[in-house]
Scaffold this motif. Structure first.
Motif, short mmCIF file in Angstrom:
data_model
loop_
_atom_site.label_atom_id
_atom_site.label_comp_id
_atom_site.label_asym_id
_atom_site.label_seq_id
_atom_site.Cartn_x
_atom_site.Cartn_y
_atom_site.Cartn_z
N LYS A 159 0.81 -1.21 0.00
CA LYS A 159 0.00 0.00 0.00
C LYS A 159 0.85 1.27 0.00
O LYS A 159 0.33 2.36 -0.23
N LEU A 160 2.14 1.10 0.26
CA LEU A 160 3.03 2.25 0.39
C LEU A 160 4.40 1.90 -0.20
O LEU A 160 4.92 0.80 0.08
N SER A 161 4.94 2.80 -1.00
CA SER A 161 6.27 2.56 -1.57
C SER A 161 7.33 2.76 -0.49
O SER A 161 7.10 3.45 0.51
N SER A 162 8.49 2.16 -0.72
CA SER A 162 9.57 2.30 0.27
C SER A 162 10.04 3.75 0.36
O SER A 162 10.42 4.22 1.44
N GLU A 163 9.98 4.51 -0.75
CA GLU A 163 10.38 5.92 -0.74
C GLU A 163 9.44 6.74 0.14
O GLU A 163 9.86 7.56 0.94
N LYS A 164 8.14 6.50 -0.04
CA LYS A 164 7.15 7.23 0.78
C LYS A 164 7.27 6.83 2.25
O LYS A 164 7.14 7.67 3.14
N ALA A 165 7.54 5.55 2.49
CA ALA A 165 7.70 5.08 3.87
C ALA A 165 8.89 5.77 4.51
O ALA A 165 8.82 6.20 5.67
N LEU A 166 9.99 5.89 3.76
CA LEU A 166 11.17 6.57 4.29
C LEU A 166 10.86 8.02 4.63
O LEU A 166 11.24 8.53 5.70
N ASP A 167 10.13 8.70 3.73
CA ASP A 167 9.73 10.09 4.00
C ASP A 167 8.92 10.19 5.29
O ASP A 167 9.14 11.09 6.11
N MET A 168 7.99 9.25 5.46
CA MET A 168 7.15 9.27 6.66
C MET A 168 7.97 8.99 7.92
O MET A 168 7.76 9.61 8.96
#
Length: 141
Positions: free
Chosen positions: A16-25
């Motif tokens: 549901k979430l890309s690793s890039e977006k997860a890192l940003d979060m």
């Protein structure tokens, strides 16, 4: 914070979430945690002493101040302070032309600066107004 990290990792695992977006979060969570540690235990102190011997002392936790400014917006708070200054004159029967200590306070307090001071670990006086009618002090301690 641990629960939030686990939720983010679960969203990545479920696709549901890309690793890039997860890192940003995760970076945002870490920054928020660091900010809360910086301001933990600090307070915004507001002190008012009038010539009529009226005294007001208010201590507000910095985390609360920061969250409220962000929630309602600095412009709204600045507008409410200005409105209160006008209401205070009206309710006390003062003319618009008469200067009061609260006028100086309203002009001297910049909510954007206050937010900047809170977020950048500032300590000390923010506003110090002294007139023959009152003394107003706002500080972060």
């Amino acid at each position: 914070m641990k629960d939030e990290i686990l939720k983010i990792l679960k969203m990545v695992e479920d696709g549901k979430l890309s690793s890039e977006k997860a890192l940003d979060m995760l970076v945002i969570l870490q920054e928020r945690e660091m900010q809360q540690k910086k301001t933990k235990g600090k307070v915004l102190k507001i002190s008012v002493d009038s010539s009529n011997n009226d005294t007001v002392r208010v201590n507000v936790p910095l985390d609360f101040v920061r969250n409220m400014i962000k929630a309602v917006g600095p412009e709204y708070i600045q507008k409410m302070i200005s409105k209160y200054a006008k209401f205070d004159k009206f309710s006390s029967g003062q003319s618009e032309d008469i200067k009061s200590p609260f006028d100086e306070f309203a002009r001297g307090l910049n909510i954007d600066f206050l937010l900047y001071a809170v977020e950048n670990d500032f300590e000390g006086e923010i506003v110090n107004v002294q007139s023959e009618d009152a003394k107003i002090l706002i500080a972060i301690e």
